[in-house]
Design a protein around this motif. Sequence first.
Motif, mmCIF file in Angstrom:
data_model
loop_
_atom_site.group_PDB
_atom_site.id
_atom_site.type_symbol
_atom_site.label_atom_id
_atom_site.label_comp_id
_atom_site.label_asym_id
_atom_site.label_seq_id
_atom_site.Cartn_x
_atom_site.Cartn_y
_atom_site.Cartn_z
ATOM 1 N N LYS A 427 0.829 -1.195 0.000
ATOM 2 C CA LYS A 427 0.000 0.000 0.000
ATOM 3 C C LYS A 427 0.868 1.252 0.000
ATOM 4 C CE LYS A 427 -3.984 2.107 2.161
ATOM 5 N NZ LYS A 427 -5.003 2.061 3.188
ATOM 6 N N LEU A 428 1.950 1.173 0.745
ATOM 7 C CA LEU A 428 2.877 2.296 0.754
ATOM 8 C C LEU A 428 3.386 2.570 -0.649
ATOM 9 C CD1 LEU A 428 5.143 1.847 3.889
ATOM 10 C CD2 LEU A 428 3.809 3.834 3.302
ATOM 11 N N ASN A 431 0.735 4.151 -2.707
ATOM 12 C CA ASN A 431 0.517 5.561 -2.411
ATOM 13 C C ASN A 431 1.726 6.418 -2.742
ATOM 14 O OD1 ASN A 431 -1.742 4.467 -1.406
ATOM 15 N ND2 ASN A 431 -1.406 5.028 0.719
ATOM 16 N N ASP A 433 4.303 6.510 -1.024
ATOM 17 C CA ASP A 433 4.906 6.994 0.209
ATOM 18 C C ASP A 433 6.313 6.453 0.411
ATOM 19 O OD1 ASP A 433 2.641 8.291 0.645
ATOM 20 O OD2 ASP A 433 1.842 6.945 2.164
#
Lengths: 438, 937
Positions: A427-428, A431, A433
């Motif tokens: 997920k990081l 995103n 991130d």
Amino acid sequence: MLRWLIGGGREPQGLAEKSSVQTVGEEQTRNPYTELLVLKGHQDIVRFLVQIDDCRFASAGDDGIVCLWNAQTGEKLFELHGHTHKITAIAPFSSSDAFEEKRHLIITASADRTVIVWDCTSGRQVQKVSCFHSTVKCLTVLQRLDVWLSGGSDLCVWNRKLDLLCKTSHLTDAVIFRLTDSNNESEGWNVLEVKRLVDHQDNILSLVSVNDLTFVTGSHVGELIVWDALDWTKQASECNFWDSSVHPDVQPEIKLSQSPSETSVQHLTSDEEYVFAAVGKGIYVYNLQMKCVIACQRTAHDSSVLHIEKLPNRQLISCSEDGSVRIWELREKQQLPAEPVPTGFFNMWGFGRANKQANQAAKKMQENTPMYFLELVGDLIGHSSAVQMFLYFGELGLATCSADHLIILWKDGERESSLRSLTLFQKLAQNGDLQLKL
Amino acid sequence: MISAPDVVAFTREEELEDDLYREPPLPEEYSVPLFPFAGHGANPWAKVAGSKFTRDFILISEFSEQVGPQPLLTIPDDAKVSGTFDLNYFSLRIMSVDYQASFVGHPPGSAYPKLNFVEDSKVVLGDSKEGAFAYVHHLTLYDLEARGFVRPFCMAYISADEHKIMQQFQELSAEFSKASECLKTGNRKAFANELEKKLKDLDYTRTVLHNETEAQKRANDKGYYTTQAIEKANELASVEKSIIEHQDLLRQIRSYPYRKLKESEFHPYEPECALGRADAGCDQDPAPSDPAEPGEMHLYTHIPSYTPKLIKAKSAKCFDKKLKTLEELCDVYFFTQTLDQLHHIERTFRGDVCYLLTEQISRALLKQQSVTNFLFEDVSFLDEKPPEKQYRGCQGLGQDAMDGKCLEESLTPKVVVSLGSYKSSVECVPIKMEQEMEDSEEPKMSESVTSEAQENLDYLDADIKGSISSGESIEVLGTEKSGSGLTKSESQASLPVMPSPQAGRSKVGSRRTVSEDSIEVLSTCPSESLIPEDFKASYPSAINEEPYTDNYADNDDEHGLRFAPRLSPGVADEQDDVSKQESLVQVDAACCIGKESPNFLEPLPELGQKPCEEDGVVRIPPQPYRAAEQGLRGGFPAQDGVPGGLLPYELDSRYLSGSREVSKSSLDECSDSTSYISSAASTCSDRTPSPAHPACQAGERHRKRAGQNALRFIRQYPFAHPAIYSLLSGRTLVVLGEDEAMVKKLVTALSIFVPNCGMYTKPVKHWVTSPLHLVDFQKWKLIGLQRTVSPAGVNVLHALSRYSRYLSILDADSKTLRCPLYKGTVVARLADHRTQIKRGSTYYMHVQSILTQLCSKAFLFTFCHHLHLPISEREPEESVVNRRMNFLKLQLGLANEDVKIVQYLAELLKLHYIQEPGRGGSPLLRFDYVPSFLYKI
């Protein structure tokens, strides 16, 4: 330590006392299930769990609802309403590979005398049959013939399109019904009574087919019969292996306390080598080759064992009316046979104080076999009422269903944790991130 | 809570520079300068002496056309508050600097009287004689009977602390704008209502007159008009004219928001456009609230009760006429909303400025830590979020349009639903816009919020040197016209267009900008929820909690400061035992901050620059405003009796960090003599004990009580450590007892150690009487359970023993605890029974700071990629596991069971992060098969 006296011993000692059952203690290093998810969806006893595919399963019970679950996330996928009474049987019915895409169906039978076929992908009712004269109590899918059978007061054979292929006349004898059930493959849509096997003295509660040549039945009074599937002959029978006659060192008065319900063969499971029988409160391992019980755990649970299953790793899981699930491991015995067994049995039956010795005493060996015993590896306590059934999902964990209306998914905490980490970093990355960290 | 008492002081002393050099620097806000005035025996809070009032208050005044400036009401409405302070005099002062052009009547070239939709003006005033400084917000309300239909009012926030006004200018401005918009909307509504009635009257009068004229005509057969008839005809004509005029007024008042919107779109040239758009921006805000308007129409058309009166030709415009009161000028609903908002303002800004600043900074920083802040922060803080969004959103709305072109910046979502609950119908167009804006702009918001602190610095850094001569009794320190320009056609000529400080404002992000009509916010979210809740514990009241102890003295000496020690007593005590761990920990924490700080510093320049790039007008910060900041800078040393001449930067940062220092001192609850005095002194500006917002107070009280109970618990129970460990590691703790009050007290005490699982409520159940189930352990991590002797009680106990592997059980009656063993060190620091902390709120903060440390460790642990995933494809799982354990033990310095705490927190962080926003995610129950032990007293 386990029996901690709450409130300074003011309350009755009862709950701390009654352990004739082997306990494993609080440290269970070999019990991988350190995470659980409670799945709520049913309003009544959940009796059945069936696996649909690698990560889905269906549950059904007395509330007439069928729920489809994701075994990984515990997400409820569908709630299938259609039956007005409790569900009496459920069977998965995957379409064979001949079809262009695999279609997962489940068939449910209910006390409202209907059978419904559901599509697991869409969650919709595919078809409904309601021409039964009595409740269908059993459903069997014969995958290779692409037919399924329903059994109640009579036996019907259906094909995929729900055409009734043939049916038997009114059946009364459970023995016959069960046997024909598993043996009518080549009949060309004509169910014939091949043979009536009448060796059991009481209702047959369980049947398992070991391989193409053998199947095993167990009855209410504790008979276990091994049959030859080709010529319908009895290969072996173990009619009272819970009995002191098999284990002469058991005190005779013990037998008095045994009501039939404590000796009924509730469930059978097998691999090629062994048949595992849930008999009353105990678990017995029957060696097919040697035709004898090689290991047993007489009081594996506080009350009747309802379901047992063999795991690939020599482990055995059992669940019981006492609300617990236990994990056993079949191990070769290290100790010398000359063990003070009798005191152990004494303890086991609750005549003495429960103590550490109960553990060893519970291991039972046969004289002339390599000594095996069932070791309690861990127990899963979560349900507040009888655990009806469980479903082993391998890595995904274990699903248990119970009379307390709940389904619990037991998971390996370590694995889940690392899976979550994986998801997290995915997920990081999604995103974006992760870029910041570089 | 970021109030770590054991954050190392970052001083600016040269000789310390080297030592600290290697460590990553603390963020600017946390740096602690040496207190330069210590030698004077003075304290930095002793500066304001002369004020005649005891605490800050809000004054509403009116420039009455009959009697001139007069005070109307104060908030709080208490005579003691203003004391001997001359409200009349001050009203005169503040009303005499009204910058609004109350231009009224018939403008040249217009046939009908026009209403001026005057923007509010925002002014900072100082009256050094009175020792009063005020933020003054002028606004105009409409009154049909008033001269030119307008009644000038002002709302003033009066404080003895000049710096507070200056520092909080943006915030005050934003809050007062809300109040003002609320009041004005209500007033528009009332005004329209009044007009309707007047129109009915006129209509009726006309009918009557008409009938009379007709009757006269008929009666008159002589062929000539009598004077009477002519008079009547004239009267009729004037009534008709009056009707048209009033209709026009009604149209104007109703179309107010839309009109501006339209106008602004036609503006051809650039700066105007910006202004115009700004206008549009603010008007969009009214628009949603405008719902009032259509709604109003309904309202009045359905008022059947009004019977028209005959209007005398010459209505008496004389001084004996009674002017409407403020209540009468405004719709009741909006009036009460306004008062609520003003009360809210009063409560928000109560207290010492350093406290307010610290609180704002911490909150902003905390908000930024969206990954971890849910764990231990107050539920109230988290609850605060939605309203905060609304609040920002509503300002955002204003700014949105304003920035729409010149800044691609940012605004936050507005909770659209809120509009729905507004009592009248809602116009939909602007709402749609909001929705569109929602997504993209949120992230920046949070960043911009945090830049506030820097922003202050920025202002102070401004290169214009100017100081305020304080000889004059009144200085206009700053003016700000509210965020929007004026409508070009009407007001420009008459109003001096001050360059509005939009650059400044946009820097702050939309958090504290001028909000335009924010009624929907006011009406839907009760003002309580707007209140920032946390950190209130660091309020000066927290000072004086502790008796002076040697610890402090030692610490003080070390730093040569008379400020509070930076280590809280508990930690100080513990230091010897765990000093090694400690140092590791601190490095880590610092490292953490160091890493993060660039993040929040970053947005600042960006935000600051944006306006400059595109908009020539907006980027210039208003002169007066700077001057004001300048004045603050100049004034500060002077008042403290310290020679000036320091470089602005030094001084500023000193001041800023000084204020932080104060709060830190309160935090550390030192009560050495200095801070004792200082706290007393610091309340010059506000001697009220604490911000008294209900919710806030409740939270504060709760915290105090919980802290107090927790303190008692750790002193009373030697097995507090394993109990707390249970909570921190996610094992449900059941407090079992017969006495409900006692159990609840224990639960309250322990609840401060319970990590939150999600954004919702703390997983704490104070009192349960039925047997527990597995589901309960999933949901609750701390449960108060009733013990009864009845048969039902046996079931309860049976369930307990059955599920004992998931539980730690604290028996409050027999004072026993059954739970796993704990041999770590974290909890020992958290709950030292020998702690010197006496006050509940202080202890609460101590706990929070240590928990924050834990959170940061968990954060590091969770988000270190290689700790969880193999570096290369072929790396076996075991080596990852080894690496993980090494990290926990060596890098994070965790011993034994502390590892489990961090692992549990990390698990929560993971779950929180990967959770789908929409779905709550099914709660997991994680447990270990570990033996439990029975602890007794």
